[in-house]
Scaffold this motif. Sequence first.
Motif, PDB file in Angstrom:
ATOM      1  N   GLY A   1       5.576   9.204  -4.312  1.00 24.43           N
ATOM      2  CA  GLY A   1       6.221  10.541  -4.801  1.00 24.43           C
ATOM      3  C   GLY A   1       7.821  10.370  -4.176  1.00 24.43           C
ATOM      4  O   GLY A   1       8.313  11.438  -4.398  1.00 24.43           O
ATOM      5  N   PHE A   2       8.406   9.065  -3.967  1.00 25.05           N
ATOM      6  CA  PHE A   2       9.720   9.100  -3.634  1.00 25.05           C
ATOM      7  C   PHE A   2      10.644   9.495  -4.745  1.00 25.05           C
ATOM      8  O   PHE A   2      10.583   8.674  -5.787  1.00 25.05           O
TER       9      PHE A   2
ATOM     10  N   ALA B   1      10.108  -1.929  -2.320  1.00 26.40           N
ATOM     11  CA  ALA B   1       9.457  -1.989  -3.672  1.00 26.40           C
ATOM     12  C   ALA B   1       9.579  -0.695  -4.421  1.00 26.40           C
ATOM     13  O   ALA B   1       8.916   0.344  -4.043  1.00 26.40           O
ATOM     14  N   LYS B   2      10.104  -0.515  -5.217  1.00 27.55           N
ATOM     15  CA  LYS B   2      10.551   0.911  -5.948  1.00 27.55           C
ATOM     16  C   LYS B   2       9.566   1.325  -6.437  1.00 27.55           C
ATOM     17  O   LYS B   2       9.028   2.701  -6.384  1.00 27.55           O
ATOM     18  N   HIS B   3       8.462   0.649  -7.109  1.00 30.83           N
ATOM     19  CA  HIS B   3       7.391   1.087  -7.904  1.00 30.83           C
ATOM     20  C   HIS B   3       6.357   1.581  -6.795  1.00 30.83           C
ATOM     21  O   HIS B   3       5.828   2.537  -7.097  1.00 30.83           O
ATOM     22  N   VAL B   4       6.409   0.954  -5.752  1.00 32.59           N
ATOM     23  CA  VAL B   4       5.285   1.451  -4.538  1.00 32.59           C
ATOM     24  C   VAL B   4       5.867   2.882  -4.163  1.00 32.59           C
ATOM     25  O   VAL B   4       4.933   3.803  -3.901  1.00 32.59           O
ATOM     26  N   LEU B   5       7.063   2.821  -3.914  1.00 34.70           N
ATOM     27  CA  LEU B   5       7.374   4.250  -3.267  1.00 34.70           C
ATOM     28  C   LEU B   5       7.520   5.285  -4.371  1.00 34.70           C
ATOM     29  O   LEU B   5       7.058   6.434  -3.955  1.00 34.70           O
TER      30      LEU B   5
ATOM     31  N   VAL C   1       5.526   6.183   3.593  1.00 36.96           N
ATOM     32  CA  VAL C   1       6.180   7.365   4.550  1.00 36.96           C
ATOM     33  C   VAL C   1       6.816   6.360   5.553  1.00 36.96           C
ATOM     34  O   VAL C   1       7.854   7.047   6.119  1.00 36.96           O
ATOM     35  N   THR C   2       6.370   5.367   6.155  1.00 32.91           N
ATOM     36  CA  THR C   2       7.043   4.745   7.204  1.00 32.91           C
ATOM     37  C   THR C   2       8.143   4.069   6.771  1.00 32.91           C
ATOM     38  O   THR C   2       9.248   3.908   7.322  1.00 32.91           O
ATOM     39  N   THR C   3       8.197   3.354   5.685  1.00 32.46           N
ATOM     40  CA  THR C   3       9.300   2.660   4.869  1.00 32.46           C
ATOM     41  C   THR C   3      10.357   3.707   4.845  1.00 32.46           C
ATOM     42  O   THR C   3      11.683   3.373   5.197  1.00 32.46           O
ATOM     43  N   VAL C   4      10.097   4.925   4.500  1.00 30.56           N
ATOM     44  CA  VAL C   4      11.066   5.772   4.096  1.00 30.56           C
ATOM     45  C   VAL C   4      11.516   6.590   5.383  1.00 30.56           C
ATOM     46  O   VAL C   4      12.822   6.605   5.918  1.00 30.56           O
ATOM     47  N   ALA C   5      10.787   6.643   6.616  1.00 32.19           N
ATOM     48  CA  ALA C   5      11.192   7.054   7.890  1.00 32.19           C
ATOM     49  C   ALA C   5      11.921   6.015   8.730  1.00 32.19           C
ATOM     50  O   ALA C   5      12.760   6.602   9.405  1.00 32.19           O
ATOM     51  N   SER C   6      11.953   4.811   8.260  1.00 31.93           N
ATOM     52  CA  SER C   6      12.509   3.900   9.103  1.00 31.93           C
ATOM     53  C   SER C   6      14.021   3.897   8.524  1.00 31.93           C
ATOM     54  O   SER C   6      14.944   3.899   9.267  1.00 31.93           O
ATOM     55  N   ILE C   7      14.133   4.204   7.263  1.00 35.12           N
ATOM     56  CA  ILE C   7      15.544   4.311   6.582  1.00 35.12           C
ATOM     57  C   ILE C   7      16.187   5.592   7.058  1.00 35.12           C
ATOM     58  O   ILE C   7      17.283   5.470   7.687  1.00 35.12           O
ATOM     59  N   GLU C   8      15.339   6.793   7.254  1.00 35.79           N
ATOM     60  CA  GLU C   8      15.975   7.917   7.558  1.00 35.79           C
ATOM     61  C   GLU C   8      16.541   7.738   9.230  1.00 35.79           C
ATOM     62  O   GLU C   8      17.710   8.403   9.707  1.00 35.79           O
ATOM     63  N   LEU C   9      15.872   7.015  10.026  1.00 32.75           N
ATOM     64  CA  LEU C   9      15.905   6.808  11.272  1.00 32.75           C
ATOM     65  C   LEU C   9      17.215   6.090  11.564  1.00 32.75           C
ATOM     66  O   LEU C   9      18.108   6.438  12.296  1.00 32.75           O
ATOM     67  N   ALA C  10      17.375   4.988  10.733  1.00 29.89           N
ATOM     68  CA  ALA C  10      18.438   4.119  10.767  1.00 29.89           C
ATOM     69  C   ALA C  10      19.774   4.964  10.374  1.00 29.89           C
ATOM     70  O   ALA C  10      20.787   4.735  11.218  1.00 29.89           O
ATOM     71  N   VAL C  11      19.702   5.538   9.437  1.00 26.14           N
ATOM     72  CA  VAL C  11      20.946   6.416   9.033  1.00 26.14           C
ATOM     73  C   VAL C  11      21.327   7.402  10.153  1.00 26.14           C
ATOM     74  O   VAL C  11      22.407   7.636  10.378  1.00 26.14           O
TER      75      VAL C  11
ATOM     76  N   ASP D   1       0.981  -1.248  -0.241  1.00 21.57           N
ATOM     77  CA  ASP D   1      -0.046   0.075   0.082  1.00 21.57           C
ATOM     78  C   ASP D   1       0.940   1.141  -0.113  1.00 21.57           C
ATOM     79  O   ASP D   1       1.721   1.446   1.171  1.00 21.57           O
ATOM     80  N   PRO D   2       0.799   2.146  -0.987  1.00 18.23           N
ATOM     81  CA  PRO D   2       1.725   3.210  -1.051  1.00 18.23           C
ATOM     82  C   PRO D   2       1.511   4.280   0.372  1.00 18.23           C
ATOM     83  O   PRO D   2       2.311   5.161   0.313  1.00 18.23           O
ATOM     84  N   LEU D   3       0.359   4.055   0.836  1.00 11.89           N
ATOM     85  CA  LEU D   3       0.156   4.925   1.903  1.00 11.89           C
ATOM     86  C   LEU D   3       0.996   4.602   3.197  1.00 11.89           C
ATOM     87  O   LEU D   3       1.249   5.557   4.015  1.00 11.89           O
ATOM     88  N   ASN D   4       1.875   3.227   3.163  1.00 10.78           N
ATOM     89  CA  ASN D   4       2.733   3.063   3.972  1.00 10.78           C
ATOM     90  C   ASN D   4       4.251   3.053   3.669  1.00 10.78           C
ATOM     91  O   ASN D   4       5.214   3.088   4.455  1.00 10.78           O
TER      92      ASN D   4
END
Length: 334
Positions: free
Chosen positions: A125-126, A117-121, A90-100, A85-88
């Motif tokens: 708007g990723f 999943a690149k197409h989902v992101l 933002v959480t996928t991206v936020a997880s990466i940002e916090l890990a970094v 779900d593309p709605l999620n």
Amino acid sequence: MINRLPIALTLGDPAGIGPELAAAAWRELRSTNQIFFWIGPASLIEGGVPVNRISAPAEADSVFAHALPVIDMPCHAPVVPGKPDPLNAVTTVASIELAVQFALSGEAGGVVTNPIAKHVLAQAGFPYPGHTEFLAALCRVPGREVMMLASPELKVVPVTIHVSLRHALDSLTSERIETVTRLTNAALKRDFGIASPRLAMAGLNPHAGEHGMMGTEEQTIIMPAVERLRSLGVNVSDPMPPDTMFSATARPHYDAAICMYHDQALIPLKTLDMAQGVNITLGLPIVRTSPDHGTAFDIASSVTSTAGRASASSLLAAIRIAIEMSQHRLGAKK
């Protein structure tokens, strides 16, 4: 001396196999010093393995033996395994940002990223083509990112990455080859403890051009880079025929292969040992690895399901290599 800085494991796409693999990796490593914590929704793990919510990486060490340490980061929409779900995103991206952020601050020894999943992101708007470019931007070193794929059998580094083959050929330059090779040489020394790396340079054309009969890029683009690298003390071969350089007899003579485009590098590695393949980003101020497979939506299942078919082999290899690289960076002995 053992580096006890824990490794940050990201969410990936929550509808993929990431949560299942995180749980499986904890089961495998819980009695070891190979400590990691997961950044994602604790609800996706609970019921499958014991979970301990933590607020900072430093807490992971004390709980890891009896529970998976989780920095809870809930999703915005219900998670259904196999149905992203593309709605999620933002959480996928936020997880990466916090890990970094944890790795940059020295709270984590490195980052291991679960598959996205690149197409989902992209639907959300990723703006980046993948993890590698996003991580370079977060670390403020855009353009320095270099992708290495590593397994016990082979290490490969493509000069061009996530672009079409036509674009890859058009964008291949001596300068880019030199930059990628220098970063690879430095990483083999710093992150893998190889004092004098031996690098194999792949040709672009059949038979490495056959002295210009089958293409001239070896002479006009690749060799000028090789000569410049040698003047800087880098031990690198002349362009080698790509159809023979990955054979069992050739591989023992080099520590990593520099390849001209994505599939030239990844096909031999995945053919030899996809289960143990690890994606490593060189050129960053932090350690970053990732399993060398995708989200596997077709086999994704909940952590509590008995039908899980995903293998954690590549994720386990990614965690172990991240720890090894972190130890080398700190000058610690294994």
